[in-house]
Design an enzyme around this catalytic site. Structure first.
Site, PDB file in Angstrom:
ATOM      1  N   LEU A 193      67.391  72.367  37.450  1.00  0.00           N
ATOM      2  CA  LEU A 193      67.505  71.692  38.741  1.00  0.00           C
ATOM      3  C   LEU A 193      66.134  71.276  39.275  1.00  0.00           C
ATOM      4  O   LEU A 193      65.978  70.237  39.889  1.00  0.00           O
ATOM      5  CB  LEU A 193      68.199  72.637  39.734  1.00  0.00           C
ATOM      6  CG  LEU A 193      68.680  72.061  41.049  1.00  0.00           C
ATOM      7  CD1 LEU A 193      69.670  70.922  40.819  1.00  0.00           C
ATOM      8  CD2 LEU A 193      69.336  73.153  41.891  1.00  0.00           C
ATOM      9  N   HIS A 211      71.928  89.555  27.422  1.00  0.00           N
ATOM     10  CA  HIS A 211      71.995  90.495  28.547  1.00  0.00           C
ATOM     11  C   HIS A 211      73.375  91.131  28.692  1.00  0.00           C
ATOM     12  O   HIS A 211      73.718  91.639  29.760  1.00  0.00           O
ATOM     13  CB  HIS A 211      71.601  89.792  29.856  1.00  0.00           C
ATOM     14  CG  HIS A 211      70.133  89.460  29.928  1.00  0.00           C
ATOM     15  ND1 HIS A 211      69.594  88.603  30.863  1.00  0.00           N
ATOM     16  CD2 HIS A 211      69.086  89.887  29.179  1.00  0.00           C
ATOM     17  CE1 HIS A 211      68.284  88.508  30.684  1.00  0.00           C
ATOM     18  NE2 HIS A 211      67.952  89.267  29.659  1.00  0.00           N
ATOM     19  N   TYR A 252      79.437  95.617  40.207  1.00  0.00           N
ATOM     20  CA  TYR A 252      79.850  94.960  38.957  1.00  0.00           C
ATOM     21  C   TYR A 252      81.355  94.690  38.925  1.00  0.00           C
ATOM     22  O   TYR A 252      81.781  93.684  38.351  1.00  0.00           O
ATOM     23  CB  TYR A 252      79.369  95.760  37.733  1.00  0.00           C
ATOM     24  CG  TYR A 252      77.904  95.494  37.507  1.00  0.00           C
ATOM     25  CD1 TYR A 252      77.495  94.329  36.860  1.00  0.00           C
ATOM     26  CD2 TYR A 252      76.936  96.336  38.025  1.00  0.00           C
ATOM     27  CE1 TYR A 252      76.152  94.036  36.713  1.00  0.00           C
ATOM     28  CE2 TYR A 252      75.588  96.052  37.883  1.00  0.00           C
ATOM     29  CZ  TYR A 252      75.202  94.901  37.227  1.00  0.00           C
ATOM     30  OH  TYR A 252      73.882  94.583  37.090  1.00  0.00           O
ATOM     31  N   CYS A 302      80.613 107.584  23.356  1.00  0.00           N
ATOM     32  CA  CYS A 302      80.795 107.288  21.920  1.00  0.00           C
ATOM     33  C   CYS A 302      80.081 106.009  21.488  1.00  0.00           C
ATOM     34  O   CYS A 302      80.120 105.656  20.313  1.00  0.00           O
ATOM     35  CB  CYS A 302      82.278 107.215  21.571  1.00  0.00           C
ATOM     36  SG  CYS A 302      83.108 105.725  22.186  1.00  0.00           S
ATOM     37  N   GLN A 332      71.509  84.216  28.858  1.00  0.00           N
ATOM     38  CA  GLN A 332      71.205  85.386  29.695  1.00  0.00           C
ATOM     39  C   GLN A 332      72.398  85.694  30.582  1.00  0.00           C
ATOM     40  O   GLN A 332      72.417  86.705  31.271  1.00  0.00           O
ATOM     41  CB  GLN A 332      69.995  85.088  30.587  1.00  0.00           C
ATOM     42  CG  GLN A 332      68.742  84.761  29.826  1.00  0.00           C
ATOM     43  CD  GLN A 332      67.692  84.168  30.742  1.00  0.00           C
ATOM     44  OE1 GLN A 332      66.921  84.886  31.372  1.00  0.00           O
ATOM     45  NE2 GLN A 332      67.661  82.854  30.839  1.00  0.00           N
ATOM     46  N   ASN A 333      73.381  84.789  30.562  1.00  0.00           N
ATOM     47  CA  ASN A 333      74.536  84.961  31.441  1.00  0.00           C
ATOM     48  C   ASN A 333      75.481  86.014  30.885  1.00  0.00           C
ATOM     49  O   ASN A 333      75.689  86.109  29.680  1.00  0.00           O
ATOM     50  CB  ASN A 333      75.274  83.646  31.622  1.00  0.00           C
ATOM     51  CG  ASN A 333      74.433  82.637  32.373  1.00  0.00           C
ATOM     52  OD1 ASN A 333      73.421  82.995  32.974  1.00  0.00           O
ATOM     53  ND2 ASN A 333      74.831  81.383  32.331  1.00  0.00           N
ATOM     54  N   SER A 355      65.197  80.356  35.543  1.00  0.00           N
ATOM     55  CA  SER A 355      64.023  80.266  36.416  1.00  0.00           C
ATOM     56  C   SER A 355      62.718  80.577  35.702  1.00  0.00           C
ATOM     57  O   SER A 355      61.646  80.326  36.234  1.00  0.00           O
ATOM     58  CB  SER A 355      64.190  81.233  37.590  1.00  0.00           C
ATOM     59  OG  SER A 355      64.306  82.555  37.091  1.00  0.00           O
TER      60      SER A 355
HETATM   61  P1  NAD Z   1      67.809  82.678  38.119  1.00  0.00           P
HETATM   62  O1  NAD Z   1      68.752  82.807  39.267  1.00  0.00           O
HETATM   63  O2  NAD Z   1      66.536  83.412  38.163  1.00  0.00           O
HETATM   64  O3  NAD Z   1      67.437  81.118  37.947  1.00  0.00           O
HETATM   65  C1  NAD Z   1      68.412  80.121  37.964  1.00  0.00           C
HETATM   66  C2  NAD Z   1      67.728  78.782  37.713  1.00  0.00           C
HETATM   67  O4  NAD Z   1      68.752  77.814  37.638  1.00  0.00           O
HETATM   68  C3  NAD Z   1      66.754  78.346  38.793  1.00  0.00           C
HETATM   69  O5  NAD Z   1      65.560  77.861  38.193  1.00  0.00           O
HETATM   70  C4  NAD Z   1      67.482  77.208  39.514  1.00  0.00           C
HETATM   71  O6  NAD Z   1      66.603  76.186  39.938  1.00  0.00           O
HETATM   72  C5  NAD Z   1      68.370  76.683  38.409  1.00  0.00           C
HETATM   73  N1  NAD Z   1      69.599  76.078  38.883  1.00  0.00           N
HETATM   74  C6  NAD Z   1      70.335  76.394  39.990  1.00  0.00           C
HETATM   75  N2  NAD Z   1      71.405  75.602  40.080  1.00  0.00           N
HETATM   76  C7  NAD Z   1      71.346  74.744  39.015  1.00  0.00           C
HETATM   77  C8  NAD Z   1      72.167  73.677  38.569  1.00  0.00           C
HETATM   78  N3  NAD Z   1      73.263  73.321  39.228  1.00  0.00           N
HETATM   79  N4  NAD Z   1      71.799  73.019  37.442  1.00  0.00           N
HETATM   80  C9  NAD Z   1      70.686  73.375  36.754  1.00  0.00           C
HETATM   81  N5  NAD Z   1      69.865  74.364  37.135  1.00  0.00           N
HETATM   82  C10 NAD Z   1      70.199  75.045  38.256  1.00  0.00           C
HETATM   83  O7  NAD Z   1      68.641  83.020  36.830  1.00  0.00           O
HETATM   84  P2  NAD Z   1      68.177  83.369  35.354  1.00  0.00           P
HETATM   85  O8  NAD Z   1      66.929  82.607  35.036  1.00  0.00           O
HETATM   86  O9  NAD Z   1      69.362  83.227  34.514  1.00  0.00           O
HETATM   87  O10 NAD Z   1      67.732  84.901  35.375  1.00  0.00           O
HETATM   88  C11 NAD Z   1      68.269  85.880  36.186  1.00  0.00           C
HETATM   89  C12 NAD Z   1      69.127  86.962  35.539  1.00  0.00           C
HETATM   90  O11 NAD Z   1      70.344  87.037  36.283  1.00  0.00           O
HETATM   91  C13 NAD Z   1      69.579  86.733  34.131  1.00  0.00           C
HETATM   92  O12 NAD Z   1      69.224  87.855  33.424  1.00  0.00           O
HETATM   93  C14 NAD Z   1      71.109  86.667  34.153  1.00  0.00           C
HETATM   94  O13 NAD Z   1      71.641  87.543  33.201  1.00  0.00           O
HETATM   95  C15 NAD Z   1      71.501  87.178  35.485  1.00  0.00           C
HETATM   96  N6  NAD Z   1      72.613  86.417  36.118  1.00  0.00           N
HETATM   97  C16 NAD Z   1      73.683  85.968  35.376  1.00  0.00           C
HETATM   98  C17 NAD Z   1      74.707  85.221  35.977  1.00  0.00           C
HETATM   99  C18 NAD Z   1      75.880  84.735  35.145  1.00  0.00           C
HETATM  100  O14 NAD Z   1      76.270  85.394  34.194  1.00  0.00           O
HETATM  101  N7  NAD Z   1      76.448  83.564  35.462  1.00  0.00           N
HETATM  102  C19 NAD Z   1      74.636  84.928  37.340  1.00  0.00           C
HETATM  103  C20 NAD Z   1      73.538  85.441  38.075  1.00  0.00           C
HETATM  104  C21 NAD Z   1      72.539  86.168  37.449  1.00  0.00           C
END
Ligand code: NAD
Length: 234
Positions: free
Chosen positions: A202, A109, A56, A120, A91-92, A177
């Site tokens: 995508l 998330h 992390y 605390c 979710q990011n 995804s």
């Molecule tokens: P995921 O990786 O499972 O899915 C990503 C999706 O985005 C895929 O369906 C892919 O086809 C699509 N994608 C890839 N590039 C793209 C683009 N340029 N334009 C549009 N779509 C595109 O991610 P998720 O569904 O967010 O779930 C996974 C978990 O991972 C989440 O809980 C998230 O919190 C965490 N995560 C967060 C980050 C971040 O904060 N940026 C990065 C990685 C993972």
């Protein structure tokens, strides 16, 4: 589409991909011979906290070098100009929606740039490492962990999300995804509650067939185009 007033937008890693932040799957699922799923659990933290904190710390440092892209900016513009209700549920754990200027953002998330004190229960803004076990700024105990929801933990603010879904006329899923629940189930909840549903991704996601409409392409192209369309038709 009928009259739209209230919108819920769900974003995932795909919206930040073109800013240079790896999506979960694109990271190859492997980090130093560990499956990412195995470093993102409370069990992993109990078993090997240094490994989890290092993972992390690396990601926290990386996101601070990245910039919002055209998709984040388009959503921030929608947030500024949309007069109805709007909630961006992300979710990011990055802060790129906020850095683009969006304010109606809910991090289900958690957030990389927060540390959570398990002694605390306070959250503190955090940009540096946690590996060296710093003291909590609130209580002074060295019990900080990333403020990120791990697999097996309950996402944040679910009641607020469901309240917004109940009022939504339109649910839009961007760059996710459809593999991680409960977020992956929001499209079905939204449908049952009467909202129109749109996917911008995508490629077809695992839940694609649940959406009324899907548009496929890079987020930096499909999101600004959709926002323009929405803001000119109101
Ligand atoms: P995921 O990786 O499972 O899915 C990503 C999706 O985005 C895929 O369906 C892919 O086809 C699509 N994608 C890839 N590039 C793209 C683009 N340029 N334009 C549009 N779509 C595109 O991610 P998720 O569904 O967010 O779930 C996974 C978990 O991972 C989440 O809980 C998230 O919190 C965490 N995560 C967060 C980050 C971040 O904060 N940026 C990065 C990685 C993972």
């Amino acid at each position: 589409m009928n009259q739209i007033r209230n919108i819920v937008i769900l974003t995932g890693a795909g919206v930040s991909a073109e800013s240079g932040i790896d999506t979960f799957r694109d990271a190859g699922g492997l980090w130093e011979q560990h499956r990412v799923e195995d470093v993102a659990t409370p069990e992993a933290f109990a078993r090997d906290p240094e490994l989890v904190l290092r993972f992390y710390d690396m990601r926290r440092e990386a996101i601070q070098t990245k910039q919002p892209n055209a998709a984040h900016h388009a959503l921030a513009r929608l947030d500024a100009e949309w007069r109805g209700e709007l909630l961006i549920v992300t979710q990011n754990v990055d802060d790129l929606h906020e850095r683009a200027g969006a304010t109606r953002v809910l991090h289900m998330h958690g957030e990389h740039l927060n540390a959570w004190c398990t002694a605390c229960d306070e959250r503190s803004p955090w940009t540096g490492p946690l590996l060296d076990r710093p003291a909590c700024p609130e209580c002074g105990v060295a019990a900080l962990r990333p403020d990120v929801v791990w697999f097996g933990e309950m996402p944040y603010r679910m009641e607020e999300i469901f309240a917004a879904l109940r009022e939504a006329d339109l649910f839009v899923s961007i760059g996710t995804s459809g593999a991680v629940y409960p977020a992956a189930g929001f499209v079905r909840n939204a449908r049952e509650l009467g909202a129109a549903t749109l996917e911008l991704n995508l490629e077809p996601s695992q839940g694609s067939s649940w959406f009324d409409e899907s548009r496929h392409g890079p987020a930096t192209e499909v999101v600004p185009a959709w926002v323009d369309e929405l803001l000119t038709r109101k």
